[in-house]
Design a protein around this motif. Sequence first.
Motif, PDB file in Angstrom:
ATOM      1  N   GLU A   1      29.636 134.231 121.067  1.00 37.77           N
ATOM      2  CA  GLU A   1      31.230 134.128 120.606  1.00 37.77           C
ATOM      3  C   GLU A   1      31.186 132.829 119.745  1.00 37.77           C
ATOM      4  O   GLU A   1      31.827 132.917 118.626  1.00 37.77           O
ATOM      5  N   MET A   2      30.683 131.799 120.181  1.00 35.18           N
ATOM      6  CA  MET A   2      30.545 130.483 119.261  1.00 35.18           C
ATOM      7  C   MET A   2      29.841 130.781 117.946  1.00 35.18           C
ATOM      8  O   MET A   2      30.633 130.545 116.667  1.00 35.18           O
ATOM      9  N   GLN A   3      28.986 131.686 117.891  1.00 33.38           N
ATOM     10  CA  GLN A   3      28.233 131.890 116.384  1.00 33.38           C
ATOM     11  C   GLN A   3      29.056 132.789 115.475  1.00 33.38           C
ATOM     12  O   GLN A   3      29.223 132.645 114.538  1.00 33.38           O
ATOM     13  N   ARG A   4      29.994 133.758 116.194  1.00 30.02           N
ATOM     14  CA  ARG A   4      30.869 134.486 115.486  1.00 30.02           C
ATOM     15  C   ARG A   4      31.978 133.639 114.982  1.00 30.02           C
ATOM     16  O   ARG A   4      32.514 133.957 113.721  1.00 30.02           O
TER      17      ARG A   4
ATOM     18  N   ARG B   1      41.247 127.580 111.620  1.00 27.28           N
ATOM     19  CA  ARG B   1      41.902 128.487 111.210  1.00 27.28           C
ATOM     20  C   ARG B   1      43.178 128.404 110.254  1.00 27.28           C
ATOM     21  O   ARG B   1      43.531 128.844 109.364  1.00 27.28           O
ATOM     22  N   SER B   2      43.861 127.216 110.629  1.00 28.26           N
ATOM     23  CA  SER B   2      45.123 126.898 110.008  1.00 28.26           C
ATOM     24  C   SER B   2      44.702 126.467 108.372  1.00 28.26           C
ATOM     25  O   SER B   2      45.313 126.896 107.435  1.00 28.26           O
ATOM     26  N   ASP B   3      43.562 125.603 108.487  1.00 26.47           N
ATOM     27  CA  ASP B   3      43.189 124.955 107.079  1.00 26.47           C
ATOM     28  C   ASP B   3      42.941 126.176 106.255  1.00 26.47           C
ATOM     29  O   ASP B   3      42.944 126.237 104.859  1.00 26.47           O
ATOM     30  N   ARG B   4      42.363 127.259 106.806  1.00 30.37           N
ATOM     31  CA  ARG B   4      41.917 128.428 105.946  1.00 30.37           C
ATOM     32  C   ARG B   4      42.821 129.502 105.891  1.00 30.37           C
ATOM     33  O   ARG B   4      42.700 130.527 105.277  1.00 30.37           O
ATOM     34  N   GLY B   5      44.085 129.438 106.311  1.00 32.18           N
ATOM     35  CA  GLY B   5      45.198 130.277 106.085  1.00 32.18           C
ATOM     36  C   GLY B   5      44.953 131.427 106.786  1.00 32.18           C
ATOM     37  O   GLY B   5      45.690 132.378 106.245  1.00 32.18           O
ATOM     38  N   LEU B   6      44.424 131.681 107.990  1.00 35.04           N
ATOM     39  CA  LEU B   6      44.346 132.727 108.610  1.00 35.04           C
ATOM     40  C   LEU B   6      45.334 132.830 109.810  1.00 35.04           C
ATOM     41  O   LEU B   6      45.709 132.072 110.585  1.00 35.04           O
ATOM     42  N   THR B   7      45.742 134.170 110.036  1.00 40.66           N
ATOM     43  CA  THR B   7      46.587 134.168 111.239  1.00 40.66           C
ATOM     44  C   THR B   7      45.595 134.299 112.428  1.00 40.66           C
ATOM     45  O   THR B   7      44.359 134.755 112.459  1.00 40.66           O
ATOM     46  N   LEU B   8      46.257 134.636 113.441  1.00 39.30           N
ATOM     47  CA  LEU B   8      45.575 135.001 114.860  1.00 39.30           C
ATOM     48  C   LEU B   8      45.162 136.465 114.809  1.00 39.30           C
ATOM     49  O   LEU B   8      43.712 136.460 115.108  1.00 39.30           O
TER      50      LEU B   8
ATOM     51  N   GLY C   1      40.788 137.241 114.684  1.00 38.54           N
ATOM     52  CA  GLY C   1      40.689 138.127 115.819  1.00 38.54           C
ATOM     53  C   GLY C   1      39.866 139.224 115.340  1.00 38.54           C
ATOM     54  O   GLY C   1      38.947 139.687 115.532  1.00 38.54           O
ATOM     55  N   SER C   2      40.266 139.877 114.301  1.00 40.05           N
ATOM     56  CA  SER C   2      39.569 140.829 113.560  1.00 40.05           C
ATOM     57  C   SER C   2      38.221 140.749 113.271  1.00 40.05           C
ATOM     58  O   SER C   2      37.182 141.421 113.303  1.00 40.05           O
ATOM     59  N   ALA C   3      38.124 139.510 112.553  1.00 37.11           N
ATOM     60  CA  ALA C   3      36.753 138.908 111.997  1.00 37.11           C
ATOM     61  C   ALA C   3      35.875 138.814 113.319  1.00 37.11           C
ATOM     62  O   ALA C   3      34.555 139.104 112.854  1.00 37.11           O
ATOM     63  N   ILE C   4      36.327 138.498 114.086  1.00 36.90           N
ATOM     64  CA  ILE C   4      35.236 138.306 115.406  1.00 36.90           C
ATOM     65  C   ILE C   4      35.202 139.385 116.517  1.00 36.90           C
ATOM     66  O   ILE C   4      34.515 139.337 117.290  1.00 36.90           O
ATOM     67  N   GLY C   5      36.155 140.624 116.121  1.00 33.19           N
ATOM     68  CA  GLY C   5      36.157 141.626 117.007  1.00 33.19           C
ATOM     69  C   GLY C   5      36.940 141.492 118.482  1.00 33.19           C
ATOM     70  O   GLY C   5      36.586 141.612 119.630  1.00 33.19           O
ATOM     71  N   ARG C   6      37.835 140.259 118.404  1.00 37.29           N
ATOM     72  CA  ARG C   6      38.762 140.006 119.556  1.00 37.29           C
ATOM     73  C   ARG C   6      40.200 140.424 119.259  1.00 37.29           C
ATOM     74  O   ARG C   6      40.593 140.275 118.020  1.00 37.29           O
ATOM     75  N   ALA C   7      41.015 140.585 120.209  1.00 34.42           N
ATOM     76  CA  ALA C   7      42.648 140.729 120.063  1.00 34.42           C
ATOM     77  C   ALA C   7      43.059 139.233 119.717  1.00 34.42           C
ATOM     78  O   ALA C   7      42.458 138.184 120.176  1.00 34.42           O
ATOM     79  N   ALA C   8      44.140 139.076 118.950  1.00 33.34           N
ATOM     80  CA  ALA C   8      44.799 137.964 118.916  1.00 33.34           C
ATOM     81  C   ALA C   8      45.110 137.237 120.170  1.00 33.34           C
ATOM     82  O   ALA C   8      44.874 135.658 120.105  1.00 33.34           O
ATOM     83  N   SER C   9      45.764 137.948 121.081  1.00 34.36           N
ATOM     84  CA  SER C   9      45.842 137.249 122.393  1.00 34.36           C
ATOM     85  C   SER C   9      44.899 136.282 122.858  1.00 34.36           C
ATOM     86  O   SER C   9      44.810 135.398 123.551  1.00 34.36           O
ATOM     87  N   GLN C  10      43.487 137.172 123.030  1.00 29.54           N
ATOM     88  CA  GLN C  10      42.252 136.493 123.131  1.00 29.54           C
ATOM     89  C   GLN C  10      41.961 135.067 122.606  1.00 29.54           C
ATOM     90  O   GLN C  10      41.479 134.229 123.062  1.00 29.54           O
ATOM     91  N   VAL C  11      42.264 135.335 121.143  1.00 28.63           N
ATOM     92  CA  VAL C  11      41.828 134.027 120.330  1.00 28.63           C
ATOM     93  C   VAL C  11      42.952 132.986 120.830  1.00 28.63           C
ATOM     94  O   VAL C  11      42.623 131.908 120.842  1.00 28.63           O
ATOM     95  N   SER C  12      44.173 133.185 121.157  1.00 30.86           N
ATOM     96  CA  SER C  12      45.077 132.233 121.497  1.00 30.86           C
ATOM     97  C   SER C  12      44.671 131.484 122.665  1.00 30.86           C
ATOM     98  O   SER C  12      44.614 130.393 122.742  1.00 30.86           O
ATOM     99  N   VAL C  13      44.244 132.193 123.788  1.00 28.98           N
ATOM    100  CA  VAL C  13      43.845 131.592 125.026  1.00 28.98           C
ATOM    101  C   VAL C  13      42.527 130.909 124.657  1.00 28.98           C
ATOM    102  O   VAL C  13      42.352 129.460 125.266  1.00 28.98           O
ATOM    103  N   ILE C  14      41.596 131.092 123.782  1.00 24.99           N
ATOM    104  CA  ILE C  14      40.625 130.285 123.472  1.00 24.99           C
ATOM    105  C   ILE C  14      40.964 128.945 122.635  1.00 24.99           C
ATOM    106  O   ILE C  14      40.457 127.940 123.174  1.00 24.99           O
TER     107      ILE C  14
END
Length: 480
Positions: free
Chosen positions: A50-53, A15-22, A26-39
Amino acid sequence: MLDSLTVGRRIRQLRSDRGLTLDALGSAIGRAASQVSVIENGKRELKLGEMQRFATALNVTVDELLSEEAPSQRAALEIALERIQRGKLYASLGLPTVAVRKALSDEAIETILGLHGELERLHRERAATPEEARRANAELRREMRACHNYFGGLEAIAQGLLDAVGHEGGPLSQRVAADLASHLGFTLHHVPDLPGSTRSITDLENGRIYIPRGQNPDADPRTVLLQALASHVLGHEEPGDYSDFLRQRVETNYLTGALLVPESVAVGFLQRAKAQRELSVEDLRDQFGVTYETAAHRFTNLATEHLGLPVHFLKVHESGTVVKAYANDDVVLPTDVLGAVEGQTVCRFWSARQVFDAEDRFSPYHQYTDKPTGTFWCTSRIQSTSRGHFSVSVGTPFADARWFRGRDTVNRHASSCPDPSCCRKPPAGLTTKWAQKSWPSARLNTSLLAVMPTGAFPGVDSTEVYEFLERHAPAGEAIL
């Protein structure tokens, strides 16, 4: 199994290499930023969907996300720090959790990991208590019983070595033992200053075996050399734990016994004795010129495999405590809660204890004992050493006593151990008379209070060993 920490750090790195924020990921995979942070923090495992998304959003394959390698050296440090903080040892320290932030330097993480590694080492040493050793010993005995204490592979190795030096049977002389050493590329050196914590030292670098100049009068002078050779032949490396150490000892002693009492000759000797109903440990001892204990060990190795006889073996100190034991004949040996026999007290009515009261110590002592699992016949002898007196016993069920010399003995006792009323609990009359009117002073063995010696080879002083090798290294090999 899926390593959620490594996968999480890989997602964060991508995510960091591609310059994406949480939020963007999160929007790209349909999850909240907080859920991405937990993962990303490795606190939740991903399902396949989820892995495939995540893989699609980050433009990688699922296999790349599942790679076991950390995405960077920094990520590897962070994963290691997270992992130890989730472990039981760290939790037992009662320390606060160290937050893994960018401000936390690599050096700081490495210091924490180093300190934790040392704590783990000390914890492992502390765990190497007599209890741990007894568990390992009990497990090893179960394995030996399962194979009837017979190791065909070791027998074959012994025969190959004997064939290589042209030994065709009979007692193995010290000269043939020395020939074995030469055949394996070693020279022998008798020294007066062998460290007291060792029986021999093998210099693998220079092909030397050091053995004491003054042999212990209790020991067979061939045994020390053969044990050193056996460890080399078997390719033993530094033991990883106490269980490994014990297993190496058993293999070394077995191979040594198989060299002293070769299977190819001993089996025929024993089979002829059985046909004549004259089986005797003494005869096996005399035929091969070994100690009674070695003969008893070899008998247990071969009796079940080649004679179809279930047996038990005991070496018991004069105090009544077990030093060594083996059984596959349903006799109930005394054990502690861990299943270990060593250190337990043998019933006073067993042959292993009664032999100490026999007036005739020149002849073997034979006895039938009625025990909870049946009647057993046993033959016992006393061997005296600088460490005290010990009985060495070999027994078999009543039905198989007919094959042994000494089966006509009139000595017979009954034992209901482990029932305390058998020999551990004093009679009611004596208890009433003396319980409140006596005060014994116990002779406490200090080793009962000691932990197992630490180190790869318990009880061996490595500094003494290395200093010894330095003194005796061939010219030009010593480190100045």
